[in-house]
Design a protein around this motif. Structure first.
Motif, mmCIF file in Angstrom:
data_model
loop_
_atom_site.group_PDB
_atom_site.id
_atom_site.type_symbol
_atom_site.label_atom_id
_atom_site.label_comp_id
_atom_site.label_asym_id
_atom_site.label_seq_id
_atom_site.Cartn_x
_atom_site.Cartn_y
_atom_site.Cartn_z
ATOM 1 N N GLN A 173 0.836 -1.201 0.000
ATOM 2 C CA GLN A 173 0.000 0.000 0.000
ATOM 3 C C GLN A 173 0.871 1.252 0.000
ATOM 4 N N VAL A 174 1.962 1.212 0.748
ATOM 5 C CA VAL A 174 2.890 2.355 0.776
ATOM 6 C C VAL A 174 3.440 2.588 -0.627
ATOM 7 N N TYR A 175 3.899 1.523 -1.285
ATOM 8 C CA TYR A 175 4.444 1.665 -2.642
ATOM 9 C C TYR A 175 3.392 2.213 -3.605
ATOM 10 N N ARG A 176 2.152 1.711 -3.495
ATOM 11 C CA ARG A 176 1.079 2.184 -4.390
ATOM 12 C C ARG A 176 0.851 3.680 -4.212
ATOM 13 N N ILE A 177 0.819 4.121 -2.956
ATOM 14 C CA ILE A 177 0.572 5.539 -2.686
ATOM 15 C C ILE A 177 1.739 6.378 -3.184
ATOM 16 N N LEU A 178 2.962 5.934 -2.923
ATOM 17 C CA LEU A 178 4.132 6.703 -3.352
ATOM 18 C C LEU A 178 4.260 6.749 -4.876
#
Length: 191
Positions: A173-178
């Motif tokens: 989720q962090v990677y998707r948001i970034l």
């Protein structure tokens, strides 16, 4: 020959303990788990790791077929990938294994049932939302992640793992948001 267990729940709030205990009692030496939707294979890094690790004669063990996936094509592709590595898949409830030909037929049917069940769940959810809107009590989906917090922590130099722990979400989720376009200032968005 290793018995490798895979446990999965859809949300962070759900508990993996029952699955893990069952897999241990079935003799799984290695158990990988994750909290992510089974609607698709996207972001399911633990499952990917298991498949990459499988060797000739190994066994991927899951408690129920819907833990492997809710899409028939995904389930069959996972089984195929395991078999390409010389491994097989065993479901504990109901007990089905790809060791025999009949196991493939049963898996296909169970995969179709899991996919149908997911469609029924979505339909009931849509009906419930429509009813709540008609009654004027619908408030919209719960905001799950603060994208600006995640971007701020990243700007401060925190690693994706540290950000995920702080924001109580997965690294994926962090990677998707970034990697997504930045929303308007202060806007919260679901991941």
């Amino acid at each position: 020959m290793a018995r490798i267990g895979y446990a999965r729940v859809s949300t962070i709030e759900q508990d993996l303990e029952i699955q893990v205990v069952k897999l241990k009692s079935e003799g799984c030496e290695i158990i990988r788990s994750e909290k992510i939707s089974g609607a698709s294979r996207e972001g399911r890094t633990e499952l990917h790791t298991i498949i990459e690790f499988l060797r000739e004669g190994d066994e991927l063990v899951i408690t129920r077929l819907d833990r492997l996936g809710r899409d028939t094509r995904d389930v069959l592709n996972i089984v195929y990938e395991c078999e390409q590595r010389g491994a097989f898949v065993t479901i504990l409830d109901p007990h089905v294994s790809t060791r025999g030909e009949m196991g493939h037929v049963i898996l296909t049917v169970l995969g179709m049932v899991a996919q149908m069940e997911r469609r029924f769940i979505k339909e009931r959810q849509r009906e419930g939302i429509a009813r709540a809107k008609a009654e004027g009590v619908y408030k919209g989906g719960k905001v799950r992640l603060d994208h600006s917090l995640i971007r701020r922590l990243h700007a401060q130099g925190l690693t994706p793992s540290a950000i995920a722990r702080t924001a109580r979400c997965s690294r994926m989720q962090v990677y998707r948001i970034l990697n997504s376009p930045e929303p308007h200032a202060g806007e919260f968005r679901e991941a």
